[in-house]
Design a protein around this motif. Structure first.
Motif, mmCIF file in Angstrom:
data_model
loop_
_atom_site.group_PDB
_atom_site.id
_atom_site.type_symbol
_atom_site.label_atom_id
_atom_site.label_comp_id
_atom_site.label_asym_id
_atom_site.label_seq_id
_atom_site.Cartn_x
_atom_site.Cartn_y
_atom_site.Cartn_z
ATOM 1 N N UNK A 48 -14.675 -5.073 0.516
ATOM 2 C CA UNK A 48 -15.225 -4.916 -1.044
ATOM 3 C C UNK A 48 -15.238 -3.395 -1.226
ATOM 4 N N UNK A 49 -15.447 -2.454 -0.164
ATOM 5 C CA UNK A 49 -15.764 -1.251 -0.560
ATOM 6 C C UNK A 49 -14.451 -0.605 -0.987
ATOM 7 N N UNK A 50 -13.357 -1.043 -0.148
ATOM 8 C CA UNK A 50 -12.110 -0.773 -0.460
ATOM 9 C C UNK A 50 -11.612 -1.320 -1.935
ATOM 10 N N UNK A 51 -11.990 -2.387 -2.169
ATOM 11 C CA UNK A 51 -11.686 -2.868 -3.402
ATOM 12 C C UNK A 51 -12.468 -2.086 -4.689
ATOM 13 N N UNK A 52 -13.424 -1.685 -4.519
ATOM 14 C CA UNK A 52 -14.478 -0.984 -5.442
ATOM 15 C C UNK A 52 -13.923 0.593 -5.579
ATOM 16 N N UNK A 53 -13.397 1.062 -4.548
ATOM 17 C CA UNK A 53 -12.980 2.468 -4.634
ATOM 18 C C UNK A 53 -11.477 2.770 -4.498
ATOM 19 N N UNK A 54 -10.798 3.073 -5.585
ATOM 20 C CA UNK A 54 -9.521 3.312 -5.662
ATOM 21 C C UNK A 54 -8.974 4.341 -4.705
ATOM 22 N N UNK A 55 -9.868 5.302 -4.396
ATOM 23 C CA UNK A 55 -9.450 6.399 -3.356
ATOM 24 C C UNK A 55 -9.148 5.824 -2.047
ATOM 25 N N UNK A 56 -9.716 4.596 -1.937
ATOM 26 C CA UNK A 56 -9.299 4.213 -0.514
ATOM 27 C C UNK A 56 -8.266 3.322 -0.393
ATOM 28 N N UNK A 57 -7.432 3.259 -1.442
ATOM 29 C CA UNK A 57 -6.102 2.512 -1.748
ATOM 30 C C UNK A 57 -5.199 3.161 -2.535
ATOM 31 N N UNK A 58 -5.275 4.464 -2.220
ATOM 32 C CA UNK A 58 -4.235 5.385 -3.092
ATOM 33 C C UNK A 58 -3.313 5.940 -1.809
ATOM 34 N N UNK A 59 -2.100 6.104 -2.454
ATOM 35 C CA UNK A 59 -1.078 7.023 -1.812
ATOM 36 C C UNK A 59 -0.736 8.205 -2.303
ATOM 37 N N UNK A 60 -0.186 9.130 -1.471
ATOM 38 C CA UNK A 60 0.244 10.472 -2.088
ATOM 39 C C UNK A 60 1.680 10.714 -2.049
ATOM 40 N N UNK A 61 2.411 10.704 -3.346
ATOM 41 C CA UNK A 61 3.853 10.811 -3.136
ATOM 42 C C UNK A 61 4.314 12.167 -4.010
ATOM 43 N N UNK A 62 5.166 12.408 -3.499
ATOM 44 C CA UNK A 62 5.993 13.736 -4.056
ATOM 45 C C UNK A 62 6.926 13.390 -5.102
ATOM 46 N N UNK A 63 6.587 13.732 -6.405
ATOM 47 C CA UNK A 63 7.504 13.248 -7.358
ATOM 48 C C UNK A 63 8.051 14.474 -8.167
ATOM 49 N N UNK A 64 9.279 14.661 -7.773
ATOM 50 C CA UNK A 64 9.802 16.094 -8.196
ATOM 51 C C UNK A 64 9.149 17.110 -7.372
ATOM 52 N N UNK A 65 8.492 18.283 -8.056
ATOM 53 C CA UNK A 65 7.842 19.207 -7.448
ATOM 54 C C UNK A 65 6.202 19.020 -7.578
ATOM 55 N N UNK A 66 6.048 17.856 -7.881
ATOM 56 C CA UNK A 66 4.602 17.675 -7.989
ATOM 57 C C UNK A 66 4.338 16.362 -6.977
ATOM 58 N N UNK A 67 3.008 16.444 -6.637
ATOM 59 C CA UNK A 67 2.567 15.249 -5.846
ATOM 60 C C UNK A 67 1.504 14.361 -6.812
ATOM 61 N N UNK A 68 1.704 13.108 -6.575
ATOM 62 C CA UNK A 68 0.925 12.318 -7.457
ATOM 63 C C UNK A 68 0.150 11.206 -6.933
ATOM 64 N N UNK A 69 -1.072 10.832 -7.305
ATOM 65 C CA UNK A 69 -1.702 9.783 -6.737
ATOM 66 C C UNK A 69 -1.140 8.426 -7.350
ATOM 67 N N UNK A 70 -1.043 7.663 -6.285
ATOM 68 C CA UNK A 70 -0.408 6.293 -6.783
ATOM 69 C C UNK A 70 -1.757 5.302 -6.343
ATOM 70 N N UNK A 71 -2.198 4.597 -7.164
ATOM 71 C CA UNK A 71 -3.204 3.751 -6.866
ATOM 72 C C UNK A 71 -2.778 2.443 -6.640
ATOM 73 N N UNK A 72 -2.866 1.811 -5.487
ATOM 74 C CA UNK A 72 -2.585 0.395 -5.542
ATOM 75 C C UNK A 72 -3.550 -0.676 -6.194
#
Lengths: 73, 1107
Positions: free
Chosen positions: B92-116
């Motif tokens: 449930x903590x993971x469900x509440x906090x996006x930051x615990x289900x986020x991936x970090x991916x490079x898109x071009x020359x930027x890095x993005x947060x990808x929230x699952x």
């Protein structure tokens, strides 16, 4: 005593029982076994004074032994 | 004895703003609450990273697989545990906090947060129930270590791993491995409180009781990107640029050399400051408007100031970065580092220091809205990978709290402890105010840099310092403020070195007794000749009679000008037997220098050979020729009355470089050298089967033990041929041929020797290598132990100035141990002192001062200089004795050994030579075209060279380097002639008008002949090719000069070796000095004898042209 920070501070000429000389900052406690010579002044004045009075750098105990030996028995 | 298992990244679980500013009026500066609210951003747009996340992501992508940011967090759970409920709570903590289900991916020359939208919980259980109770903690610790060393792939996996460790049904450990990109110290409290609420609810089959989160971390990151850029930030940045201008890394003396890339291995050391020390000081601070944070930070910065030996002290502190109400209950990385730089110059009292720290802290807090990463980008363009940017040391103060604990449904969770940490900083001091008024402290440190003992010393110093300033807040903090009684006792104990040796001994009597014991043993060997002990004694006695007849006796100084050879030990022994003291005159020194020495010492007698005596400049001394000795064997017997020589009479007199331009002669007594040799024999024990090589020029005092240690112990002295000492190939051959068992190396020459030494060289009987003369680098000791030819040889490091009979400290250097100069030898005391001659505490740098029987009498004919350097010993246990001030910087390690740190003045040690830069400058200023001059040593370690910067007398007539070099070589020995030259319009000065050598521009060795002439013929091409390789220059012309291209004596030996390999001729090292251009050297080559195959050692990387 070779530090630059003694510049301008008053120094003493000290002598030990072997009649070896050194200089010492006037505001420090005189170490045991050392005695103050009359001179007090800038570091350079003290060093100049030492140059003029410390003419025989042999320790006193050695000088005395040598005198005893040179005396005809 | 425990540390919360929170990892290195954690900030205070409480709001540190409070501890920073608590009890202060809110006047000026930043308001306590920022009114901006953070908006939610649509999730269909690219989501940026916060600046701290960006830095971590970059750091990870630069070092894939690093575990530096893996943070362990853990709880010990007592009570009957409902595992399913706990697992559901975590999910449930993971469900509440996006930051615990986020991936970090490079898109071009930027890095993005990808929230699952949802994520699997990485949850495993480990059952340790089978293990005996006492093994469980160890196993758990291993598990935590293993997990902490398992990297996260932030692009494909979530930043959380959970392990539930079961000991019994009612005893578990909950271990969370979180990546710092999603978690900070404050997050621990958030996690604990949510887990507590959710677990209780689920265990009791209630619904999720927690309110919805107003925003998520990605909203904060977007908001931070928006508000912390552009003009809003520029004012803050200006503040930091000004505040941190000129700040340099805080270099604490480390126990081990700093690795080129920072090693995150860490450990921690807990300690306690008792309430009776902490409470009154904190109360005093409050009465002065200083928070406990400020008072304790002031003490810490003063402590660091002492340990680092500087007054500009920068320390970082972590703040929670959660001023906005809506982020307080979020998991995620909000913590920021504030850089606190305090100027502690001018010897402030503790009160004044606290006032300065108060200003520092308030200023930093008012400008805290700059993310640390932005500061780093702005202020440190060139990144140093060996240390944390901007601040290498951290400080934090915490309130006692139970925020990291939780309980519910019969289970109580308390923070788990571990002795293990990863480190991002050199060291971190965390203090927690306990309810009983004491402070519990933890020092977390990088184990690649520091030993635990040093951290224990630091903790003890901190506590002692707090006690000292608490007693008197108006006192200036000095080293003495850190010194506990216990430590004083240690320092005194290490100087109890008294050993009773027979009294009244003199050096030559030891040799005479040895001659009586072993008359037929070989005493001295030189090439094909040798002398037995009785021959040595007889010949020295005959010569001594002639000396006595010439008036030599005790207190007479006799100059000896001889090359190394059989006659040298005879002559020196003869001077001693006559009762006199010998003064070495190196025949290789320039005539002018020898003339000065003869004149200054006013020697009545010179011992030399007919050939060498003819080269001496005019002098008033009577010359006795050693080579005429046999011819005048009718030496007057009546002059043979053996004088009584007192141990306080001088034995030898050696000139050393003088800062004012005049070399000075050190007068050393029999008492000193006899003590030194007795200690040496006790320590290393020569026997009749030993062979000791004498290769050090006898104008250096190391030669005294080389010559007299074997001769006083029945061993054989092997005399190296003149010039052999800088020829690695000759040395290897001599060691092998004469079965040398012990010899001395100056470290830089040892390096050359090892480099040139083929792995299979037979050095068999060699058992002992003694180093002194300059700092022995750790990497050289390692190379020595690793080299197949020297791997089984003992390596020892010794230290001492000419003014104290060669050496006063010594140590073995076993493999893998950091090199020190060891501990004082017999009847010798060594102190590390502050400017007031008070002893410095452990690990605190200070000046080395020496005392004991080995001190020289003083400088010949220089009472004032003697009085200046030989000062009263303030130690009441040694009344009336003197201390010699070495001018060397050192520190005392917790194990009592001493680490050499360099010079406090302008003396340098280069390739084993002691050089006063002032002397060189005086010589340069004497040149008619030179108005002013500054000398320095430049170049990377191992590549150092002596350089000279000149101000020409006439700006349009710069002196020619070749002319300058010729001028210097007339005045000074080769090792004092600069190898690189540059002119300046004026010399750089410090604010108080003194020469600032650090600002002298780097001189590249590039001087070359005016006209480039391509090397002609095979000889010139061979020479030029050797120079190119050894000097590392691209092009060498026929008329280029070795010294103009940066050559010096060590490089000369390397080139000579190389030329031997390619020409098959015995090219002496001296050749480079005698023939300094390519054309000259090439012309000289055919004149050197051919090498016999038997004595040639194959050298790596050389090619024989001839068969």
């Amino acid at each position: 005593m070779a530090d630059d920070d003694t510049d301008g501070r008053t120094c003493l000429v000290l002598r030990n029982d072997e009649e070896q000389y050194s200089i010492w900052l006037a505001d420090r406690e005189i170490p045991p076994g050392w005695h103050q010579e009359s001179t007090e002044g800038t570091r350079q004045a003290c060093l100049n004074h030492i140059d003029s009075i410390w003419t025989d750098m042999r320790p006193l105990s050695l000088r005395r032994r040598m005198e005893r030996e040179s005396r005809p028995a | 004895m425990s540390t919360p298992l929170t990892g290195p990244a954690s900030a205070s679980p409480t709001d540190q703003r409070q501890s920073l500013l608590e009890s202060l009026p809110r006047a000026g500066g930043r308001s306590a609450q920022t009114s901006d609210t953070i908006p939610r951003v649509p999730r269909d747009r690219p989501l940026p990273l916060s600046s701290a996340q960006q830095r971590i992501w970059l750091a990870e992508s630069l070092r894939p697989g690093t575990t530096e940011y893996v943070t362990p967090v853990g709880w010990e759970l007592r009570g009957p545990l409902d595992v399913a409920a706990l697992r559901a709570a975590l999910a449930q903590v993971v469900a509440r906090h996006e930051v615990l289900r986020t991936r970090y991916v490079a898109v071009g020359d930027e890095v993005r947060q990808l929230v699952l939208p949802s994520d699997e919980l990485d949850f495993e259980t480990v059952d340790l129930g089978e293990l005996p109770a006492d093994a469980r903690a160890t196993r758990l610790d291993e598990l935590v270590k293993h997990l902490a060393r398992t990297p996260f792939d932030l692009g494909s996996r979530g930043p959380l791993r959970v392990r539930l460790v079961r000991f019994t049904a009612e005893h578990h450990a909950l271990v969370l491995m979180v990546h710092h990109i999603a978690f900070d110290g404050r997050s621990i409290g958030v996690m604990a409180s949510e887990l507590g609420a959710l677990y209780s609810a689920f265990a009791e089959e209630r619904a999720d009781p927690l309110p919805d989160l107003p925003i998520q971390y990605a909203d904060f990151a977007a908001w931070q990107r928006e508000t912390h850029s552009g003009p809003a930030l520029s004012g803050h940045l200006r503040y930091w640029r000004e505040t941190l201008a000129g700040s340099t890394a805080l270099e604490l003396a480390t126990d081990r050399p700093r690795p080129a890339a920072f090693d995150p291995a860490g450990a921690s050391l807990p300690f306690t400051v008792p309430a009776e020390i902490a409470e009154p000081l904190i109360a005093w601070g409050r009465s002065r408007g200083a928070t406990p944070f400020m008072v304790l930070l002031a003490a810490f910065q003063l402590l660091l100031s002492q340990h680092a030996g500087r007054t500009d002290i920068t320390v970082g502190t972590q703040v929670t970065g959660r001023d906005q109400a809506e982020v307080r209950d979020l998991l995620g990385l909000f913590a920021n580092i504030l850089v606190l730089r305090t100027d502690l110059s001018g010897e402030p009292t503790f009160e004044e220091a606290v006032d300065r720290v108060r200003e520092t802290t308030l200023g930093a807090y008012a400008h805290q809205d700059v993310p640390f990463e932005r500061l780093v980008d702005e202020l440190t363009p060139a990144r140093d990978l060996s240390r944390h940017p901007l601040c290498q040391t951290m400080f934090s103060l915490h309130d006692p709290d139970s925020a990291a604990e939780f309980s519910g449904a019969g289970v109580r969770a308390t923070a788990l402890t571990t002795p293990w940490h990863s480190a991002k900083f050199d060291l971190v001091l965390r203090l927690t105010q306990q309810s009983d008024g004491s402070l519990s402290g933890v020092i977390e440190y990088a184990t690649a840099l520091f030993e635990r003992e040093s951290m224990a010393v630091l903790a003890e110093h901190f506590t002692t310092l707090l006690g000292a300033v608490g007693r008197d807040t108006k006192a200036v903090v000095t080293g003495t403020s850190l010194l506990s009684q216990r430590e004083r006792g240690l320092l005194e104990g290490w100087n109890e070195t008294s050993v009773v040796y027979p009294q009244g001994e003199v050096l030559h009597a030891l040799v005479a007794r040895q001659a009586a014991r072993t008359p037929a043993t070989v005493a001295v060997r030189f090439e094909e000749q040798h002398l037995q002990y009785h021959e040595l004694d007889d010949r020295a006695e005959q010569l001594a009679r002639r000396l006595r007849a010439a008036g030599v006796g005790p207190e007479t100084v006799v100059a000896v000008c001889l090359h190394r050879g059989l006659e040298l030990p005879v002559a020196l022994l003869a001077v001693l037997k006559a009762g006199g003291a010998y003064l070495p005159l190196d025949p290789d020194y320039p005539a002018q220098r020898l003339g000065y020495m003869l004149d200054d010492s006013a020697v009545p007698v010179v011992l030399s050979t007919a050939e060498l005596a003819a080269t001496l400049p005019p002098h008033r001394a009577q010359v006795l020729l050693v080579d005429e000795e046999t011819a005048t064997a009718e030496a007057p017997a009546q002059a043979g009355a053996t004088p009584r020589v007192d141990p306080l009479h001088p034995a030898y007199v050696i000139y050393t470089s003088g800062s004012t331009g005049r070399p000075k002669a050190v007068v050393t007594t029999h008492e000193g050298i006899v003590n030194r040799l007795r200690w040496m024999q006790d320590t290393y024990g020569l026997t009749g089967t030993d062979h000791v090589l004498h290769k050090t020029p006898f104008s250096f005092d190391v030669s005294v033990w080389e010559l007299f240690w074997p001769l006083t112990t029945g061993a054989t002295l092997v005399v190296a041929r003149p010039d052999g000492h800088r020829d690695p190939e000759y040395l290897a051959r001599t060691i092998s041929r004469h079965e040398i068992t012990a010899l001395h190396f100056v470290p830089s020459v040892l390096r050359e020797f090892l480099t040139a030494l083929p792995p299979g060289t037979p050095l068999e009987p060699l058992r002992l290598v003694l180093c002194s003369g300059e700092a022995l680098p750790d990497d050289l000791a390692t190379a020595f132990h690793r080299h197949p030819a020297t791997g089984r040889v003992q390596l020892h490091n010794l230290y001492g100035p000419t003014e104290a009979s060669i050496d006063v400290t010594a140590t073995a250097c076993p493999p893998g141990e950091p090199v020190t100069i060891g501990t004082p030898i017999a009847n010798t005391r060594v102190h590390v002192l502050d400017r007031d001659f008070a002893p410095q505490p452990l690990n605190v740098p200070g000046q080395l001062a020496l005392a004991g029987v080995q001190l020289a009498r003083g400088y010949l004919g220089r009472p004032a200089l003697t009085a200046e350097r030989f000062v009263p010993d303030p130690d009441p246990r040694h009344p009336g004795r003197r201390l010699y001030l070495t001018g060397d910087l050192a520190r005392r390690n917790p194990d009592g050994t001493i680490t050499y740190l360099g010079r406090s003045d302008h003396q340098v040690q280069l390739h084993g030579h002691r050089i006063e830069l002032g002397e060189l400058e005086t010589a340069l200023r004497g040149h008619p075209l030179v108005a002013d001059a500054a000398a320095s040593v430049q170049g990377d370690p191992g590549q150092e060279r002596l350089t000279a910067h000149l101000v020409p007398a006439d700006p349009d007539a710069a002196p020619d380097p070749a002319d300058l070099r010729a001028w210097m070589r007339r005045l000074l020995p080769d090792h004092m002639v600069p190898s690189a030259w540059a002119t300046l319009a004026r010399l750089p000065l410090t604010p108080n008008g003194k020469l600032d050598r650090r600002l002298l521009p780097l001189i590249e060795p590039e001087g070359r002949a005016l006209e480039f002439v391509e090397p002609r013929g095979e000889g010139e091409r061979t020479v030029a090719s050797a120079w190119r390789e050894v000097l590392g220059v691209e092009r060498v012309g026929a008329h280029d000069n070795f010294f103009d291209l940066g050559g010096h004596s060590l490089l000369a030996s390397r080139i000579a070796l190389r030329l031997r390999g390619t020409t098959g001729r015995e090219v002496p090292v001296r050749a480079l000095f005698d023939h300094s251009t390519v054309a000259e050297l090439a012309a000289a080559l055919p004149g050197y004898p051919e090498l016999s195959a038997a004595v040639t050692l194959p050298l790596p990387g050389t090619r024989r042209l001839r068969r």
